[in-house]
Scaffold this motif. Structure first.
Motif, PDB file in Angstrom:
ATOM      1  N   ALA A  14      58.169   1.745 -48.832  1.00  0.00           N
ATOM      2  CA  ALA A  14      59.474   1.612 -48.012  1.00  0.00           C
ATOM      3  C   ALA A  14      59.727   0.214 -47.560  1.00  0.00           C
ATOM      4  O   ALA A  14      60.798  -0.098 -47.239  1.00  0.00           O
ATOM      5  CB  ALA A  14      59.161   2.381 -46.844  1.00  0.00           C
ATOM      6  N   GLN A  15      58.650  -0.585 -47.653  1.00  0.00           N
ATOM      7  CA  GLN A  15      58.910  -2.024 -47.265  1.00  0.00           C
ATOM      8  C   GLN A  15      59.210  -3.000 -48.533  1.00  0.00           C
ATOM      9  O   GLN A  15      59.313  -4.016 -48.399  1.00  0.00           O
ATOM     10  CB  GLN A  15      57.590  -2.562 -46.469  1.00  0.00           C
ATOM     11  N   GLY A  16      59.444  -2.179 -49.669  1.00  0.00           N
ATOM     12  CA  GLY A  16      59.811  -2.956 -50.783  1.00  0.00           C
ATOM     13  C   GLY A  16      58.505  -3.478 -51.529  1.00  0.00           C
ATOM     14  O   GLY A  16      58.594  -4.503 -52.349  1.00  0.00           O
ATOM     15  N   ASN A  17      57.406  -2.858 -51.216  1.00  0.00           N
ATOM     16  CA  ASN A  17      56.367  -3.147 -52.076  1.00  0.00           C
ATOM     17  C   ASN A  17      55.791  -4.508 -51.466  1.00  0.00           C
ATOM     18  O   ASN A  17      55.268  -5.139 -52.351  1.00  0.00           O
ATOM     19  CB  ASN A  17      56.300  -3.086 -53.735  1.00  0.00           C
ATOM     20  N   THR A  18      55.816  -4.537 -50.257  1.00  0.00           N
ATOM     21  CA  THR A  18      55.261  -5.754 -49.645  1.00  0.00           C
ATOM     22  C   THR A  18      54.378  -5.338 -48.540  1.00  0.00           C
ATOM     23  O   THR A  18      54.354  -4.264 -47.767  1.00  0.00           O
ATOM     24  CB  THR A  18      56.555  -6.547 -48.889  1.00  0.00           C
ATOM     25  N   THR A  19      53.737  -6.320 -48.121  1.00  0.00           N
ATOM     26  CA  THR A  19      52.740  -6.171 -46.780  1.00  0.00           C
ATOM     27  C   THR A  19      53.220  -7.360 -45.871  1.00  0.00           C
ATOM     28  O   THR A  19      53.514  -8.413 -46.212  1.00  0.00           O
ATOM     29  CB  THR A  19      51.301  -6.245 -47.159  1.00  0.00           C
ATOM     30  N   ASN A  20      53.044  -6.868 -44.473  1.00  0.00           N
ATOM     31  CA  ASN A  20      53.514  -8.164 -43.749  1.00  0.00           C
ATOM     32  C   ASN A  20      52.395  -8.836 -43.099  1.00  0.00           C
ATOM     33  O   ASN A  20      51.485  -8.518 -42.697  1.00  0.00           O
ATOM     34  CB  ASN A  20      54.077  -7.415 -42.426  1.00  0.00           C
ATOM     35  N   VAL A  21      52.190 -10.175 -43.833  1.00  0.00           N
ATOM     36  CA  VAL A  21      51.170 -10.951 -43.702  1.00  0.00           C
ATOM     37  C   VAL A  21      51.115 -11.372 -42.065  1.00  0.00           C
ATOM     38  O   VAL A  21      49.800 -11.288 -41.495  1.00  0.00           O
ATOM     39  CB  VAL A  21      51.324 -12.298 -44.403  1.00  0.00           C
ATOM     40  N   ASP A  22      52.077 -11.483 -41.289  1.00  0.00           N
ATOM     41  CA  ASP A  22      51.961 -11.659 -39.900  1.00  0.00           C
ATOM     42  C   ASP A  22      51.368 -10.628 -39.070  1.00  0.00           C
ATOM     43  O   ASP A  22      50.911 -10.979 -37.977  1.00  0.00           O
ATOM     44  CB  ASP A  22      53.456 -12.170 -39.265  1.00  0.00           C
ATOM     45  N   LYS A  23      51.619  -9.367 -39.510  1.00  0.00           N
ATOM     46  CA  LYS A  23      50.894  -8.333 -38.729  1.00  0.00           C
ATOM     47  C   LYS A  23      49.485  -8.062 -39.744  1.00  0.00           C
ATOM     48  O   LYS A  23      48.996  -7.097 -39.093  1.00  0.00           O
ATOM     49  CB  LYS A  23      51.964  -7.093 -39.021  1.00  0.00           C
ATOM     50  N   ARG A  24      49.258  -8.793 -40.358  1.00  0.00           N
ATOM     51  CA  ARG A  24      47.787  -8.632 -40.949  1.00  0.00           C
ATOM     52  C   ARG A  24      47.614  -7.309 -41.925  1.00  0.00           C
ATOM     53  O   ARG A  24      46.583  -6.505 -41.840  1.00  0.00           O
ATOM     54  CB  ARG A  24      46.882  -8.685 -39.947  1.00  0.00           C
TER      55      ARG A  24
END
Length: 206
Positions: free
Chosen positions: A53-63
């Motif tokens: 749902a996030q476009g196959n990304t992980t939020n690095v700031d949120k770890r």
């Protein structure tokens, strides 16, 4: 006829039996080591559904780390990279830098300090399946094998592997937690999980 054994020998046998670790015991140790790393590092695990749902990304700031259900690998995409992904039917040489740490031992393997020390990995894609082997570098020197474990290849479906052409271009960088079932021969033999930081880049431009 009943055989009577000395108490000290009986205690020794009992202790030896208790010291024996089953495969289940080792897997539980592995799970605890992974949980401890996630907790100690304050990593946040998200589902594949959220990841997509996030476009196959992980939020690095949120770890954020995504848990990949089909193989048990935890993955954080720190940089999706420039250029394009490996295409279906393509075979290419990638330059790979990595830091590897065993979560149940003190073993470290890495090639990230010397700019001229880089591993070369030949990788092929068929659909969503990747096969690869190292052809030179620290991996072969350490493990006496060019075989690339499946977990190491998990990010390739979601990253670009181009070479930077501008100052703003970044190469792909990921963090992984790889269970023994997706790891190399040492991981499989000892039921050890490993933590990785890896960068991928094409050896030559398209």
């Amino acid at each position: 006829m009943m055989l009577l054994l000395p108490l000290s020998l009986l205690l020794g046998i009992f202790t030896s039996c208790n010291d024996y670790e089953t495969y289940g015991d080792k897997k539980e140790k592995e799970r605890k080591a992974i949980r401890q790393l996630l907790n100690d590092s304050a990593f946040v695990v998200i589902t594949e559904q959220q990841f997509h749902a996030q476009g196959n990304t992980t939020n690095v700031d949120k770890r954020e780390f995504v848990y990949l259900e089909n193989n048990g690998v935890y993955m954080q995409i720190m940089s999706q990279g420039c250029g394009t992904p490996l295409q279906d039917g393509e075979t290419s040489d990638l330059l790979v830098r990595f830091f590897e740490r065993c979560l149940l031992d003190t073993m470290y393997v890495y090639n990230i300090t010397n700019p001229y020390d880089v591993d070369v990995m030949n990788v092929s894609r068929s659909g969503n399946t990747f096969t690869a082997s190292f052809t030179s570098g620290a991996w072969i020197s350490t493990y006496n094998s060019g075989t690339v474990p499946a977990g190491f290849l998990a990010p390739l479906s979601y990253i670009n592997v181009g070479r930077p052409r501008t100052e703003d271009d970044q190469i792909a960088k990921v963090r992984l937690i790889v269970p023994h079932s997706q790891g190399h021969s040492v991981a499989s033999s000892y039921v050890y999980p490993y933590y990785y930081e890896i960068t991928f880049m094409r050896k030559t431009d398209l």
